[in-house]
Design a protein around this motif. Structure first.
Motif, PDB file in Angstrom:
ATOM      1  N   ILE A 146      19.368  -5.453  11.790  1.00 26.50           N
ATOM      2  CA  ILE A 146      18.130  -5.177  12.534  1.00 26.50           C
ATOM      3  C   ILE A 146      16.930  -5.681  11.731  1.00 26.50           C
ATOM      4  CG2 ILE A 146      19.033  -3.256  13.893  1.00 26.50           C
ATOM      5  CD1 ILE A 146      17.711  -1.349  11.838  1.00 26.50           C
ATOM      6  N   ALA A 147      17.107  -6.827  11.087  1.00 28.13           N
ATOM      7  CA  ALA A 147      16.098  -7.354  10.165  1.00 28.13           C
ATOM      8  C   ALA A 147      14.725  -7.489  10.817  1.00 28.13           C
ATOM      9  CB  ALA A 147      16.556  -8.702   9.612  1.00 28.13           C
ATOM     10  N   ASP A 148      14.680  -8.099  11.993  1.00 29.96           N
ATOM     11  CA  ASP A 148      13.383  -8.353  12.627  1.00 29.96           C
ATOM     12  C   ASP A 148      12.645  -7.046  12.909  1.00 29.96           C
ATOM     13  OD1 ASP A 148      13.932 -11.017  12.490  1.00 29.96           O
ATOM     14  OD2 ASP A 148      14.536 -11.230  14.578  1.00 29.96           O
ATOM     15  N   LEU A 149      13.364  -6.039  13.366  1.00 29.32           N
ATOM     16  CA  LEU A 149      12.758  -4.736  13.665  1.00 29.32           C
ATOM     17  C   LEU A 149      12.202  -4.097  12.393  1.00 29.32           C
ATOM     18  CD1 LEU A 149      12.254  -2.449  15.741  1.00 29.32           C
ATOM     19  CD2 LEU A 149      14.524  -1.566  15.170  1.00 29.32           C
ATOM     20  N   LEU A 150      12.978  -4.129  11.314  1.00 31.45           N
ATOM     21  CA  LEU A 150      12.540  -3.534  10.066  1.00 31.45           C
ATOM     22  C   LEU A 150      11.323  -4.256   9.492  1.00 31.45           C
ATOM     23  CD1 LEU A 150      15.991  -2.896   8.332  1.00 31.45           C
ATOM     24  CD2 LEU A 150      14.431  -1.159   9.229  1.00 31.45           C
ATOM     25  N   ILE A 151      11.329  -5.564   9.545  1.00 34.75           N
ATOM     26  CA  ILE A 151      10.233  -6.341   8.976  1.00 34.75           C
ATOM     27  C   ILE A 151       8.936  -6.091   9.732  1.00 34.75           C
ATOM     28  CG2 ILE A 151       9.391  -8.692   8.564  1.00 34.75           C
ATOM     29  CD1 ILE A 151      12.442  -9.428   8.133  1.00 34.75           C
ATOM     30  N   VAL A 152       9.006  -6.072  11.055  1.00 35.80           N
ATOM     31  CA  VAL A 152       7.817  -5.780  11.855  1.00 35.80           C
ATOM     32  C   VAL A 152       7.278  -4.395  11.521  1.00 35.80           C
ATOM     33  CG1 VAL A 152       6.995  -5.324  14.203  1.00 35.80           C
ATOM     34  CG2 VAL A 152       8.365  -7.364  13.744  1.00 35.80           C
ATOM     35  N   ASP A 153       8.175  -3.443  11.351  1.00 35.96           N
ATOM     36  CA  ASP A 153       7.774  -2.069  11.032  1.00 35.96           C
ATOM     37  C   ASP A 153       7.074  -2.024   9.677  1.00 35.96           C
ATOM     38  OD1 ASP A 153       7.531   0.590  11.648  1.00 35.96           O
ATOM     39  OD2 ASP A 153       9.540   1.159  10.982  1.00 35.96           O
ATOM     40  N   LEU A 154       7.612  -2.728   8.680  1.00 35.74           N
ATOM     41  CA  LEU A 154       7.001  -2.771   7.352  1.00 35.74           C
ATOM     42  C   LEU A 154       5.610  -3.394   7.401  1.00 35.74           C
ATOM     43  CD1 LEU A 154       7.037  -2.547   4.253  1.00 35.74           C
ATOM     44  CD2 LEU A 154       8.286  -4.736   4.208  1.00 35.74           C
ATOM     45  N   LEU A 155       5.495  -4.530   8.082  1.00 32.13           N
ATOM     46  CA  LEU A 155       4.211  -5.230   8.132  1.00 32.13           C
ATOM     47  C   LEU A 155       3.164  -4.449   8.916  1.00 32.13           C
ATOM     48  CD1 LEU A 155       5.388  -8.929   8.617  1.00 32.13           C
ATOM     49  CD2 LEU A 155       4.626  -7.803   6.515  1.00 32.13           C
ATOM     50  N   SER A 156       3.605  -3.673   9.913  1.00 36.49           N
ATOM     51  CA  SER A 156       2.655  -2.897  10.722  1.00 36.49           C
ATOM     52  C   SER A 156       1.960  -1.820   9.894  1.00 36.49           C
ATOM     53  CB  SER A 156       3.378  -2.250  11.907  1.00 36.49           C
ATOM     54  OG  SER A 156       4.214  -1.193  11.476  1.00 36.49           O
ATOM     55  N   LYS A 157       2.522  -1.493   8.742  1.00 34.13           N
ATOM     56  CA  LYS A 157       1.928  -0.456   7.882  1.00 34.13           C
ATOM     57  C   LYS A 157       1.027  -1.064   6.819  1.00 34.13           C
ATOM     58  CE  LYS A 157       5.921   2.478   8.752  1.00 34.13           C
ATOM     59  NZ  LYS A 157       5.242   3.119   9.872  1.00 34.13           N
ATOM     60  N   GLY A 158       0.877  -2.373   6.853  1.00 34.31           N
ATOM     61  CA  GLY A 158       0.056  -3.039   5.856  1.00 34.31           C
ATOM     62  C   GLY A 158      -1.433  -2.981   6.168  1.00 34.31           C
TER      63      GLY A 158
ATOM     64  N   ASN B 121       0.839  -1.193   0.000  1.00 33.84           N
ATOM     65  CA  ASN B 121       0.000   0.000   0.000  1.00 33.84           C
ATOM     66  C   ASN B 121       0.884   1.257   0.000  1.00 33.84           C
ATOM     67  OD1 ASN B 121       0.829   0.585   2.660  1.00 33.84           O
ATOM     68  ND2 ASN B 121      -0.869  -0.567   3.543  1.00 33.84           N
ATOM     69  N   GLU B 122       0.249   2.419  -0.031  1.00 31.21           N
ATOM     70  CA  GLU B 122       1.003   3.668  -0.130  1.00 31.21           C
ATOM     71  C   GLU B 122       1.913   3.899   1.072  1.00 31.21           C
ATOM     72  OE1 GLU B 122       0.223   8.458  -0.901  1.00 31.21           O
ATOM     73  OE2 GLU B 122      -1.453   7.039  -0.933  1.00 31.21           O
TER      74      GLU B 122
ATOM     75  N   GLN C 289       3.344   1.645   2.947  1.00 24.81           N
ATOM     76  CA  GLN C 289       4.496   0.745   2.850  1.00 24.81           C
ATOM     77  C   GLN C 289       5.489   1.220   1.793  1.00 24.81           C
ATOM     78  OE1 GLN C 289       2.016  -2.794   2.312  1.00 24.81           O
ATOM     79  NE2 GLN C 289       3.023  -3.713   4.093  1.00 24.81           N
ATOM     80  N   LEU C 290       4.974   1.700   0.663  1.00 27.91           N
ATOM     81  CA  LEU C 290       5.857   2.190  -0.397  1.00 27.91           C
ATOM     82  C   LEU C 290       6.631   3.422   0.064  1.00 27.91           C
ATOM     83  CD1 LEU C 290       3.493   1.746  -3.478  1.00 27.91           C
ATOM     84  CD2 LEU C 290       5.486   0.342  -2.885  1.00 27.91           C
ATOM     85  N   ASN C 291       5.965   4.308   0.807  1.00 31.07           N
ATOM     86  CA  ASN C 291       6.656   5.480   1.355  1.00 31.07           C
ATOM     87  C   ASN C 291       7.721   5.057   2.368  1.00 31.07           C
ATOM     88  OD1 ASN C 291       5.144   7.263  -0.164  1.00 31.07           O
ATOM     89  ND2 ASN C 291       3.600   7.567   1.438  1.00 31.07           N
ATOM     90  N   TRP C 292       7.404   4.049   3.166  1.00 32.25           N
ATOM     91  CA  TRP C 292       8.358   3.524   4.157  1.00 32.25           C
ATOM     92  C   TRP C 292       9.578   2.941   3.439  1.00 32.25           C
ATOM     93  CZ3 TRP C 292      10.522  -1.217   5.287  1.00 32.25           C
ATOM     94  CH2 TRP C 292      11.096  -1.365   6.555  1.00 32.25           C
ATOM     95  N   LEU C 293       9.335   2.219   2.332  1.00 30.14           N
ATOM     96  CA  LEU C 293      10.438   1.641   1.574  1.00 30.14           C
ATOM     97  C   LEU C 293      11.346   2.747   1.017  1.00 30.14           C
ATOM     98  CD1 LEU C 293       8.697  -1.242  -0.431  1.00 30.14           C
ATOM     99  CD2 LEU C 293      10.195  -1.445   1.558  1.00 30.14           C
ATOM    100  N   ASP C 294      10.744   3.812   0.536  1.00 30.80           N
ATOM    101  CA  ASP C 294      11.543   4.943   0.034  1.00 30.80           C
ATOM    102  C   ASP C 294      12.448   5.498   1.133  1.00 30.80           C
ATOM    103  OD1 ASP C 294      10.489   4.817  -2.511  1.00 30.80           O
ATOM    104  OD2 ASP C 294       8.907   6.286  -2.118  1.00 30.80           O
ATOM    105  N   TYR C 295      11.885   5.646   2.313  1.00 23.62           N
ATOM    106  CA  TYR C 295      12.659   6.184   3.448  1.00 23.62           C
ATOM    107  C   TYR C 295      13.816   5.244   3.805  1.00 23.62           C
ATOM    108  CZ  TYR C 295      13.816   7.660   8.193  1.00 23.62           C
ATOM    109  OH  TYR C 295      14.492   8.067   9.315  1.00 23.62           O
ATOM    110  N   GLN C 296      13.538   3.934   3.838  1.00 22.48           N
ATOM    111  CA  GLN C 296      14.574   2.971   4.231  1.00 22.48           C
ATOM    112  C   GLN C 296      15.650   2.824   3.158  1.00 22.48           C
ATOM    113  OE1 GLN C 296      14.866   2.048   7.168  1.00 22.48           O
ATOM    114  NE2 GLN C 296      12.826   2.491   7.992  1.00 22.48           N
ATOM    115  N   ARG C 297      15.287   3.047   1.904  1.00 28.22           N
ATOM    116  CA  ARG C 297      16.312   3.063   0.850  1.00 28.22           C
ATOM    117  C   ARG C 297      17.291   4.214   1.082  1.00 28.22           C
ATOM    118  NH1 ARG C 297      11.825   2.742  -2.507  1.00 28.22           N
ATOM    119  NH2 ARG C 297      11.333   0.639  -3.219  1.00 28.22           N
ATOM    120  N   GLU C 298      16.733   5.377   1.381  1.00 23.60           N
ATOM    121  CA  GLU C 298      17.573   6.543   1.650  1.00 23.60           C
ATOM    122  C   GLU C 298      18.471   6.313   2.867  1.00 23.60           C
ATOM    123  OE1 GLU C 298      17.955   9.436  -0.013  1.00 23.60           O
ATOM    124  OE2 GLU C 298      16.679   8.600  -1.600  1.00 23.60           O
TER     125      GLU C 298
END
Length: 389
Positions: free
Chosen positions: A377-389, A345-346, A348-357
């Motif tokens: 910090i894989a587990d932390l990042l993944i939980v954060d991504l999924l929480s925005k779904g 969703n939007e 998550q895509l915005n979050w991905l842009d931020y994490q790329r930067e």
């Protein structure tokens, strides 16, 4: 309709619940009563036979993993009866047959017997070569036994093997970890599984932490160990392909990789888990972790609904993201769309842009991956991504 469960190859996991003693950190199901090995073998053979002629036996089995517990507590004669039953009930075409073992159980004759059975990959529970750390972990083997066991693996001619290490122990200095790595690298291992010490409730270690007798290491301590391990192994030609797994090219674990990509697998033995696709999603179920019930009652067999859960495509997509982002291969956007009907969703895509930067995430074509920095910090990042779904 998902395209992945028809005519696919599958795996079998067998849980052997016997251990010599309890390691301080372990929360897997196990028992120490060696006198139950014979009735357990009989019960396991009965459970295997229950699957003969079912839909689970219609797919080719390309991997077998014997875990525990400590499978090397079983005599080779018992293992042969188990393999004979598997051969009669399933379509076995395994490219990889792994068995976990502890150094104190390993002898040249025993390893030769395992090779005769078709076991072509050993998983050696070394954990450390440091005598103080081995006592802290309440391991049953010594430094010398670990070294001899690795020597025996080479002499026996095992096609491949993996050795386990645990880092981030209280009081473990970088120099101690480096000594462990250097000792292991003397054997030029094809694969290493390295785990940060986890404090699990109800374990010996967990109780000591609750009582204030032990302070778990802080994140900075663990991160330093993680970096040291990764750098030394990379210099030796052993690259990380999953957060906790490192291998030489072509020596990645097939069975475990199949877990991460949602291939079907059947779990046998008390406490074993299974996963199987159907037309609407997938089911996951667990055999009761109780050897008395396993010996007394008819094993779970194919009645997965009694103790299991149904996973929707949404559940599976989120799990695929969680598992895939922990690996070097990452996860493809097209795979998520086609296999799971899942799109970002939007938010998550915005979050991905931020994490790329921020240098945490990268894209290679259609595939989303965590960077080396992100994997820490894989587990932390993944939980954060999924929480925005």
């Amino acid at each position: 309709m998902p395209f992945h469960f028809r005519g696919s190859m599958a795996g079998i996991y067998i849980h052997i619940p016997f251990c010599k003693q309890a390691c301080s950190y372990c929360d897997f199901y196990f028992v120490t009563r060696k006198n139950l090995i014979e009735p357990f073998t009989e019960a396991l053979v009965r459970e295997i036979e229950l699957f003969s002629g079912t839909r689970y036996a219609s797919e080719q089995i390309d991997t077998i993993y014997i875990g525990g517990g400590t499978p090397s507590r079983l005599p080779a004669t018992n293992l042969k009866r188990i393999f004979d039953a598997l051969e009669k009930s399933f379509q076995l075409r395994p490219v990889e047959v792994t068995m976990e073992m502890n150094p104190d159980d390993v002898t040249p004759d025993y390893l030769a017997s395992l090779l005769d059975l078709g076991i072509n990959r050993a998983s050696m529970g070394v954990q450390s070569f440091d005598e103080d750390l081995l006592r802290f972990m309440h391991r049953a083997h010594t430094r010398d036994e670990a070294i001899r066991a690795l020597e025996h693996l080479h002499t026996a001619g095992f096609p491949t093997y993996t050795a386990d290490l645990i880092y981030g122990n209280p009081g473990q200095t970088p120099e101690m970890l480096e000594a462990d790595i250097d000792q292991l690298l003397q054997f030029a291992p094809p694969h290493i599984s390295a785990y940060s010490l986890t404090i699990e409730p109800k374990t010996r270690l967990g109780k000591q932490v609750d009582l204030g007798r032990i302070s778990p290491p802080d994140d900075e301590h663990v991160s330093l160990h993680f970096d040291l391990l990764t750098e030394k192994l990379r210099a030796a030609g052993i690259e990380r392909y999953e957060v906790s797994n490192y291998s030489r090219p072509g020596k990645e674990a097939v069975h475990n990789s199949n877990y991460w990509s949602h291939k079907n697998y059947l779990g046998l033995g008390p406490g074993a888990h299974s996963f199987w696709w159907d037309e609407n999603g997938a089911g996951r179920w667990e055999n009761k972790p109780d050897i008395k019930a396993y010996l007394k009652d008819e094993p779970a067999g194919s009645d997965e609904n009694a103790k299991g859960e149904t996973l929707s495509l949404q559940n599976l997509a989120e799990e695929r993201l969680m598992l895939g982002l922990r690996t070097r291969r990452g996860v493809g956007f097209e795979e998520l769309k086609q296999r799971y009907r899942y799109q970002m969703n939007e938010k998550q895509l915005n979050w991905l842009d931020y994490q790329r930067e921020a240098g945490m995430i990268t894209e290679s074509g259609d595939v989303l991956k965590l960077t080396s920095k992100g994997l820490k910090i894989a587990d932390l990042l993944i939980v954060d991504l999924l929480s925005k779904g």
